[in-house]
Motif scaffolding. Structure first.
Motif, PDB file in Angstrom:
ATOM      1  N   SER B 180     -57.960 -19.435 -26.457  1.00  0.00           N
ATOM      2  CA  SER B 180     -58.228 -18.747 -25.283  1.00  0.00           C
ATOM      3  C   SER B 180     -58.847 -17.453 -24.485  1.00  0.00           C
ATOM      4  O   SER B 180     -58.466 -16.861 -23.851  1.00  0.00           O
ATOM      5  CB  SER B 180     -56.566 -18.476 -24.768  1.00  0.00           C
ATOM      6  N   ALA B 182     -61.763 -14.951 -24.811  1.00  0.00           N
ATOM      7  CA  ALA B 182     -63.645 -14.762 -24.260  1.00  0.00           C
ATOM      8  C   ALA B 182     -63.682 -13.773 -25.719  1.00  0.00           C
ATOM      9  O   ALA B 182     -62.962 -13.193 -26.306  1.00  0.00           O
ATOM     10  CB  ALA B 182     -63.520 -13.397 -23.340  1.00  0.00           C
ATOM     11  N   VAL B 302     -63.602 -17.841 -18.814  1.00  0.00           N
ATOM     12  CA  VAL B 302     -61.729 -17.876 -19.911  1.00  0.00           C
ATOM     13  C   VAL B 302     -60.623 -18.346 -18.496  1.00  0.00           C
ATOM     14  O   VAL B 302     -61.275 -18.011 -17.158  1.00  0.00           O
ATOM     15  CB  VAL B 302     -61.425 -16.841 -20.085  1.00  0.00           C
ATOM     16  N   SER B 303     -59.986 -19.486 -18.879  1.00  0.00           N
ATOM     17  CA  SER B 303     -59.368 -19.180 -18.557  1.00  0.00           C
ATOM     18  C   SER B 303     -58.560 -19.361 -17.317  1.00  0.00           C
ATOM     19  O   SER B 303     -58.177 -17.729 -17.684  1.00  0.00           O
ATOM     20  CB  SER B 303     -57.939 -20.369 -18.857  1.00  0.00           C
ATOM     21  N   GLN B 307     -62.454 -20.976 -12.093  1.00  0.00           N
ATOM     22  CA  GLN B 307     -63.444 -22.525 -12.322  1.00  0.00           C
ATOM     23  C   GLN B 307     -62.482 -23.340 -12.114  1.00  0.00           C
ATOM     24  O   GLN B 307     -62.979 -24.526 -10.874  1.00  0.00           O
ATOM     25  CB  GLN B 307     -63.042 -22.928 -13.559  1.00  0.00           C
ATOM     26  N   LEU B 438     -63.198 -29.007 -18.351  1.00  0.00           N
ATOM     27  CA  LEU B 438     -62.633 -29.416 -19.810  1.00  0.00           C
ATOM     28  C   LEU B 438     -63.049 -30.496 -20.640  1.00  0.00           C
ATOM     29  O   LEU B 438     -61.654 -30.442 -21.022  1.00  0.00           O
ATOM     30  CB  LEU B 438     -61.536 -28.641 -19.557  1.00  0.00           C
ATOM     31  N   GLN B 441     -61.184 -30.144 -23.656  1.00  0.00           N
ATOM     32  CA  GLN B 441     -60.554 -29.374 -24.845  1.00  0.00           C
ATOM     33  C   GLN B 441     -59.454 -29.554 -25.272  1.00  0.00           C
ATOM     34  O   GLN B 441     -58.786 -30.740 -24.307  1.00  0.00           O
ATOM     35  CB  GLN B 441     -59.737 -28.234 -23.354  1.00  0.00           C
ATOM     36  N   SER B 469     -66.279 -25.528 -18.758  1.00  0.00           N
ATOM     37  CA  SER B 469     -65.798 -25.437 -20.287  1.00  0.00           C
ATOM     38  C   SER B 469     -65.307 -23.815 -20.830  1.00  0.00           C
ATOM     39  O   SER B 469     -65.647 -22.935 -20.211  1.00  0.00           O
ATOM     40  CB  SER B 469     -67.006 -25.935 -21.319  1.00  0.00           C
ATOM     41  N   GLU B 470     -64.255 -23.838 -21.486  1.00  0.00           N
ATOM     42  CA  GLU B 470     -64.297 -22.525 -21.832  1.00  0.00           C
ATOM     43  C   GLU B 470     -64.984 -22.000 -23.197  1.00  0.00           C
ATOM     44  O   GLU B 470     -64.084 -21.219 -23.806  1.00  0.00           O
ATOM     45  CB  GLU B 470     -62.348 -22.416 -21.552  1.00  0.00           C
ATOM     46  N   ASP B 471     -64.966 -23.460 -23.342  1.00  0.00           N
ATOM     47  CA  ASP B 471     -65.960 -23.080 -24.942  1.00  0.00           C
ATOM     48  C   ASP B 471     -67.500 -22.681 -24.665  1.00  0.00           C
ATOM     49  O   ASP B 471     -68.082 -23.303 -24.731  1.00  0.00           O
ATOM     50  CB  ASP B 471     -65.455 -24.376 -25.547  1.00  0.00           C
ATOM     51  N   MET B 508     -68.450 -13.297 -19.053  1.00  0.00           N
ATOM     52  CA  MET B 508     -67.773 -13.813 -19.229  1.00  0.00           C
ATOM     53  C   MET B 508     -66.140 -13.407 -19.464  1.00  0.00           C
ATOM     54  O   MET B 508     -65.193 -12.786 -18.819  1.00  0.00           O
ATOM     55  CB  MET B 508     -66.973 -14.692 -20.222  1.00  0.00           C
TER      56      MET B 508
END
Lengths: 290, 518
Positions: B180, B182, B302-303, B307, B438, B441, B469-471, B508
């Motif tokens: 989770s 950055a 980042v979550s 988003q 996501l 995820q 995406s958070e990746d 980010m």
């Protein structure tokens, strides 16, 4: 004027004690909307015991005990069975309303004991309620058990992984909460208005409930709210004393309740929650399941 | 406090040993005679796909689950954990993947909560001094009187680490520690845990993907597959390819083929869009962009940076407060989600179980949710059961959803298979615009590869794709253009092919300066 303030402060005592009880419960995540019911039980049982035994102390103890018992019942439904806390709270109110009317009926009338001592009309319970508020504030914010209690009300799963027994904490909180409501009822029946009558509490429990939200779950803010409502209550009883001939006294009578409704509605709006929402215990009203 | 007593434990001493750990669940052996040891002062990563038995092993080491067979030794003594409290007392700390913190309380209150030796009345002053000393020691700055909900994800994680250390943890089990964070926060975390190992603390991260993280900091790796230990390596002997092969059991392609497609006309146009979240806060602020045919537009963030509300607003699940949304040139700002589907928007939601599927419905019924309004499958309100069944069977086969038949309930599918089902349902309608929220995820390496390839296929077929995406690696690998999102705004819109990892990562995290300098 002194008399008006004395009556107001004496009335505020009852709001304070009952609402402190509700704060403890809600801080642990359990909402009891049946404050009125728990208070009616406390008031009626303490009245009967004091009248029969002629002993004030026994009366108060009985009122506190029956309040704790109601708390236990509420804890069983909302913690162990995971039921809807609002529905169960309403149940407690209706039960208190009906059952105390039945039990108390033969004792209708005045208590018939010498009045409890007062300081220039001011009830000693008022001072006790100040001390109680300070004590509960200290407990909640400065002690480890208080921190545990608040954590259980914010996020029980976090409390659990921190090694806290959520169920036990909630049971203890709700029982203590009920005991205070019973105590508040006893003060009403033995000191403030020692004449038993059908439904003689007239909605004080609901005002106490609203005061909890009004106070942002903070004992000191609660004191202010209680005194305000104590004064409002006195105005509603004797509007002539302060503001003669404005409205009919029956309209004045509704004032505390109208304000209660307005407060509760405002508290449930988006506007409120986006500004002050952080004060509300996050897990309030939610049953905890592992 | 245990942290400063480093004399008794020497570097490299085995401080925890698990022998022959076996845990069976109905129809499944989650851990099959797992041997595992942790030494003082090492970072020992445990690697495995979803369902490989990582969670079970972690739960056993932390006392949440009891093994059916096997023994655990801590500091050479055999132990029998009945609850996490037993594990905590022996110096095992756990840093959960989802933060276990009370948001409304301060950092210090969270650290103190449940500590066995605080006494009745809390001594905040002394505790603050102790914790501040820990912070200094590990070179981490944190304001102990801040409320936790003000903190960034990385800081929250540090609070959990401090809480474990303050309780005297010698072994830190970390569940997906970087998932989770950055990129700058990941870097900071890795630096911090490396300092901790100098105090002979042992750090045990459990990781599903993010193999580079494992390679960069750990000394040893244990790989689990289907409940068994399949590899035990010193990290300097390992490569990403090797670890992935051990995890999945076959070769995995790491470099996705960047598909070049002629960029067509704009499908989605968003103009100055603002959206409120459920708390009434402005979660998306003045966002403008467009997504074209044959393009993957990636939103990296980042979550919790807006988003989700953005995706929901575009899918028609949340009202737009201000601004306009156009699909193929016509305005759709106020259309319902159903009207948007019919116009060709396909939404792959992030919450597979809560929004993406109905658990108590069969696979057929779940597929039907994207078909029932189509006259071909539903005549005058009556569903053509035969036809939809045939379609469901075809889709389940085409997308390789592992299920005995199409009548099983969706809730019984694994995460990867469920996502394949949702993908099948959405993509088979051949949407003009795909909003993939996501999409990978929580999926393991194999399923992730599948989903990413399906998105690339759709791109080849000319769909416009909005990838959230958070990746960061995923966004960089797939996107033609990238928008780093921070606190509800796009920090920039960068061309995908040339975007540098560090720049996007900094954006980010809301750091604009660095990007400007370079």
């Amino acid at each position: 004027m002194w008399e008006f303030w004395v009556r107001s402060l004496n009335a505020s005592t009852i709001f304070t004690v009952a609402a402190l009880g509700e704060i403890i419960g809600q801080r642990a995540g359990i909402m009891n909307v049946g404050v009125e019911g728990a208070m009616l039980f406390g008031a009626t049982i303490s009245f009967i015991v004091a009248k029969v035994t002629g002993n004030y102390l026994l009366g108060f103890l009985a009122g506190i005990a029956v309040g704790a018992l109601i708390g236990l019942l509420h804890a069983f439904f909302s913690v162990t069975l995971g039921g809807d806390q609002v529905v169960n709270g309403m149940g407690i109110w209706i039960l208190g309303f009906g059952l105390t009317a039945y039990i108390g009926y033969p004792y209708t009338g005045p208590l018939g004991l010498p009045r409890l001592p007062a300081i220039a009309g001011l009830s000693p319970f008022f001072l006790a309620s100040l001390a109680l508020a300070a004590g509960i504030w200290f407990f909640l914010f400065k002690t480890h058990p208080g921190l545990k209690l608040r954590s259980v009300g914010e996020n029980p799963s976090v409390a659990e992984v921190s090694g806290i027994n959520v169920v036990r904490t909630r049971y203890a909180s709700v029982m203590f909460s009920g005991a205070l409501m019973g105590f508040a009822g006893s003060i009403y029946a033995l000191d403030y208005n020692p004449v038993w009558n059908y439904n003689f509490l007239m909605g004080w429990g609901f005002i106490a409930l609203a005061l909890v939200f009004f106070s942002m779950w903070n004992p000191f803010l609660l004191l202010g709210g209680s005194i305000l409502f104590g004064a409002l209550w006195q105005v509603s009883l004797n509007p002539e004393a302060l503001l003669p001939n404005i409205f009919s006294r029956y309209i004045w009578r509704t004032f505390p309740f109208v304000i209660t409704i307005i407060v509760l509605v405002l508290m449930s709006t988006k506007w409120f929650s986006s500004r002050w929402g952080a004060a509300r215990p996050e897990a309030l009203g939610l049953p905890y399941e592992k | 406090m245990g942290v400063f007593m480093t004399d008794e434990i020497k570097h490299g001493d085995v401080i925890l040993e698990a022998r022959g750990i076996t845990k069976r669940y109905p129809g499944l052996v989650a851990n099959d005679h797992v041997d595992f040891e942790i030494r003082a002062g090492e970072i020992h990563a445990v690697l495995g796909e979803n369902g490989a038995g990582k969670t079970t092993l972690m739960s056993i080491l932390f006392g949440l689950v009891r093994p059916d067979e096997g023994e655990i030794y801590v500091f050479g003594k055999k132990v029998n954990f009945r609850s996490p409290l037993d594990a905590i007392k022996l110096g095992i700390g756990m840093v959960h993947q989802t933060r276990k913190l009370v948001q409304a309380h301060t950092v210090l209150e969270n650290i103190l909560l449940g500590h066995p030796n605080t006494g009745l009345i809390l001594d905040f002053k002394k505790a603050a001094e102790d914790v501040a000393r820990l912070c200094d020691r590990y070179e981490y700055k944190l304001n102990l009187n801040d409320k936790v909900w003000h903190l960034s994800e990385g800081e929250k994680q540090m609070v959990e680490i401090l809480k474990a250390l303050y309780r005297g943890a010698r072994i830190l089990i970390m569940d997906e520690p970087t998932s989770s964070l950055a990129p700058p926060e990941t870097k900071k975390l890795l630096e911090t845990i490396q300092i901790m190992t100098k105090d002979e603390l042992a750090i045990v991260p459990f990781i599903t993907h993010k193999l580079p993280v494992v390679l960069s900091v750990s000394q040893r790796v244990t790989v689990l597959r289907r409940g068994k230990v399949v590899a035990r390596l010193n990290t300097h002997e390992a490569t990403e390819q090797l670890l992935a092969r051990e995890m999945v059991g076959r070769e995995v392609m790491f470099n996705l083929e960047r598909v070049q497609v002629e960029r067509g006309k704009a499908v989605l146009e968003v103009q100055n869009l603002s959206v409120y979240d459920e708390k009434g806060m402005k979660a998306v602020e003045d966002v403008s962009f467009s997504v074209h045919e044959g393009e993957i537009f990636g939103i990296a963030g980042v979550s919790g940076n807006g988003q989700q509300p953005l995706a929901e607003a575009l899918a028609g699940l949340r009202k737009a407060a201000e601004g306009k949304v156009l699909l193929d040139g016509s305005e759709i700002t106020h259309l319902s989600s159903m009207e948007r589907w019919k116009k060709g928007i396909g939404y792959i939601p992030s919450e597979q179980r809560a929004v993406g599927s109905i658990g108590d419905f069969s696979l057929v019924e779940n597929i039907l949710m994207s078909y029932y309004y189509d006259d071909e499958f539903c005549r005058r309100g009556v569903i053509d059961a035969k036809k939809i069944r045939a379609r469901a069977e075809a889709l389940v086969a085409e997308y390789g959803v592992a299920a005995p038949n199409v009548d099983v309930l969706a809730k019984n599918l694994s995460g990867g298979n469920l996502q394949k089902l949702i993908l099948a349902r959405v993509l088979s309608r051949q949407p003009r615009l795909i909003i993939a929220n996501l999409p990978t995820q929580g999926l393991d390496v194999g399923a992730t590869e599948f989903v990413q390839n399906k998105l690339l296929e759709a791109k080849k077929a000319g769909a416009a794709i909005l990838l959230i995406s958070e990746d960061l690696d995923e966004v960089l690998a797939l996107s033609d253009r990238i928008a780093p999102m921070y606190e509800g705004r796009f920090m920039d819109i960068l061309p995908g092919g040339e975007a540098e990892r560090e720049i996007v990562g900094a954006l980010m995290a809301g750091i604009r300066q660095k990007a400007a300098e370079q």
